[in-house]
Design an enzyme around this catalytic site. Sequence first.
Site, PDB file in Angstrom:
ATOM      1  N   CYS A 172      13.620  11.296   6.270  1.00  0.00           N
ATOM      2  CA  CYS A 172      13.609  11.048   7.718  1.00  0.00           C
ATOM      3  C   CYS A 172      15.007  11.230   8.275  1.00  0.00           C
ATOM      4  O   CYS A 172      15.170  11.421   9.472  1.00  0.00           O
ATOM      5  CB  CYS A 172      13.003   9.697   8.064  1.00  0.00           C
ATOM      6  SG  CYS A 172      13.634   8.365   7.118  1.00  0.00           S
ATOM      7  N   GLU A 176       9.537   2.377  10.918  1.00  0.00           N
ATOM      8  CA  GLU A 176      10.557   3.413  10.683  1.00  0.00           C
ATOM      9  C   GLU A 176       9.831   4.734  10.728  1.00  0.00           C
ATOM     10  O   GLU A 176       8.970   5.004   9.888  1.00  0.00           O
ATOM     11  CB  GLU A 176      11.205   3.238   9.305  1.00  0.00           C
ATOM     12  CG  GLU A 176      12.182   2.103   9.214  1.00  0.00           C
ATOM     13  CD  GLU A 176      13.338   2.217  10.175  1.00  0.00           C
ATOM     14  OE1 GLU A 176      13.656   3.352  10.611  1.00  0.00           O
ATOM     15  OE2 GLU A 176      13.912   1.177  10.519  1.00  0.00           O
ATOM     16  N   GLU A 190       9.445  17.039  14.687  1.00  0.00           N
ATOM     17  CA  GLU A 190       9.816  16.824  13.293  1.00  0.00           C
ATOM     18  C   GLU A 190       8.964  17.730  12.390  1.00  0.00           C
ATOM     19  O   GLU A 190       7.742  17.664  12.418  1.00  0.00           O
ATOM     20  CB  GLU A 190       9.600  15.361  12.898  1.00  0.00           C
ATOM     21  CG  GLU A 190      10.104  15.084  11.491  1.00  0.00           C
ATOM     22  CD  GLU A 190       9.988  13.627  11.085  1.00  0.00           C
ATOM     23  OE1 GLU A 190       8.900  13.049  11.265  1.00  0.00           O
ATOM     24  OE2 GLU A 190      10.984  13.085  10.577  1.00  0.00           O
ATOM     25  N   LYS A 240       0.857  -1.194   0.000  1.00  0.00           N
ATOM     26  CA  LYS A 240       0.000   0.000   0.000  1.00  0.00           C
ATOM     27  C   LYS A 240       0.890   1.240   0.000  1.00  0.00           C
ATOM     28  O   LYS A 240       1.430   1.646   1.011  1.00  0.00           O
ATOM     29  CB  LYS A 240      -0.926   0.046   1.220  1.00  0.00           C
ATOM     30  CG  LYS A 240      -2.003   1.121   1.020  1.00  0.00           C
ATOM     31  CD  LYS A 240      -2.452   1.794   2.297  1.00  0.00           C
ATOM     32  CE  LYS A 240      -1.783   3.102   2.620  1.00  0.00           C
ATOM     33  NZ  LYS A 240      -1.853   4.203   1.671  1.00  0.00           N
TER      34      LYS A 240
HETATM   35  C1  UN1 Z   1      14.195   8.312   4.390  1.00  0.00           C
HETATM   36  O1  UN1 Z   1      14.401   9.499   4.441  1.00  0.00           O
HETATM   37  O2  UN1 Z   1      13.069   7.868   4.675  1.00  0.00           O
HETATM   38  O3  UN1 Z   1      20.172   8.022   4.044  1.00  0.00           O
HETATM   39  C2  UN1 Z   1      15.208   7.362   3.917  1.00  0.00           C
HETATM   40  C3  UN1 Z   1      19.330   8.568   3.343  1.00  0.00           C
HETATM   41  C4  UN1 Z   1      18.637   7.762   2.273  1.00  0.00           C
HETATM   42  C5  UN1 Z   1      17.399   7.123   2.811  1.00  0.00           C
HETATM   43  C6  UN1 Z   1      16.506   8.020   3.544  1.00  0.00           C
HETATM   44  N1  UN1 Z   1      19.532   6.758   1.764  1.00  0.00           N
HETATM   45  O4  UN1 Z   1      19.014   9.723   3.474  1.00  0.00           O
END
Ligand code: UN1
Length: 496
Positions: free
Chosen positions: A286, A252, A387, A177
Amino acid sequence: MTTTANVFQNYIGGKWRGAESGQTFPNYNPATGELLGYFPLSGEAEANAAVAAARTAFEKWRLVPAPKRGEILFRVGELLKEHKEEIARTMTQEMGKILKETRGDVQEGIDMAYYMGGEGRRLFGHSVPVELPNKAGVAMRDPIGVVSCITPWNFPVAIPTWKMFPALIAGNTVVFKPASDTPLSALRLVEILYEAGLPEGVVNIVFGPGGSVGEALLHNPDVAVISFTGSTESGRHVAMEAAKSLKRVSLEMGGKNAVIVMDDADLNLAVEGILWSAYGTAGQRCTACSRVIVHRDVSKELVDMLVPRIEQLRLGNGLDESVDVGPVINVSQLTKIHSYCGIGKDEGAKLITGGYADREGELARGNFYRPTLFTNVRPDMRIAQEEIFGPVLSVIEVQSFDEAIAVNNNTKYGLSSAIYTQDINRVQRAMRDITTGILYINSGTTGAEIQFPFGGTRGTGNGHREAGIAGLDVFTEWKVVYTDYSGKLQKAQIDE
Ligand code: UN1
């Protein structure tokens, strides 16, 4: 806007199907407002149909030898390579980040395909000595069943591959999804999986809201594993709902990642790392850096170096190769980012640059936010704790290395940190004392590689990791098999 836009469908059990209700939702380009197509507004019925298809497919897929499953993933890698440019362009159109970054996103998927393809000939278990004579023991990895992958819009190809490829190599089947802001990239990925020879029903894609499709997946008893990437708030809900039926859940979630700049740092290097980590992907990673924790002796110099560079960043359509920063994903994110800038000002932080939605000329058609910098930020302010997921960076001044580490660790998140210093002793102490899942020495907070575990501590995760060998743990169940070939009953731990 056009009324002749494409109408796309779910792919369930090898068949293209719309939502039973006939309803759809639109997919827009966040840089231009252009309509890219309509996708089925699915709900419980479609989610459950996808789970049933995945459940049926599981009985055959789990018996396909893992090296053969790996060969399919190698072909997926080849096809992603072949179509890299086209998928990157699609992704830029629906998600906004610049082409260099969407190419990188597809590349992460290619890397993961080859990496997990290789796991088809490893999937190491272990064999260790047993305590009784004429007996053997082996620990092996079993697939679990149907895996639901619920994925975000910021890495529309990479993140689904981090979840689906380890799930598939281990012999699980998938209900996928994708985020409703990036359905097209997700669909391209699924098409490529089937072009590579994946048997029907092994991956099923269902478009629609978390509130209906996601919820149905959380409650369906045939879903064994949920792998989710998104906000901490949604992740907590996923964990609580899934707990009712004891599903395995891998989460995550958010980050409040910091770059620490010590008084002995190479400031030129730090500036490059900060710019890329804070404003790349318009701050929507993230792993994005949203705090700079800087020693007061170099604070002014660092800010003076950063500001002109921030102001030079070109906003625009990510398809234009001269653009540095694309739009943010949608109006609601834009509003949220802007409201945080208001919060920062109210808290007494000093807005140095940015702090507004840029509607200059062509930009008026999209969701553009000017890269923003606050100074005079205290570690306990909301802009330093929550965040924002946008191009907003807070500079926090500290007086010592110890204070820098304490400020770094003092958030409810724990994904990624970076430290700029030339001092080997400080490096070692940072390695010991920083409590995030990822630490960069003399580099920014973004750029994780797929052969290492990815994930974080505290509110960022729930103890699992994606990618690398650790990523397999989410999608496999350990099974231990003892074989006693002594021909008599031997009792472990019992004195004879
Ligand atoms: C994300 O932002 O959800 O290290 C993943 C990084 C990328 C992955 C980010 N390879 O910023």
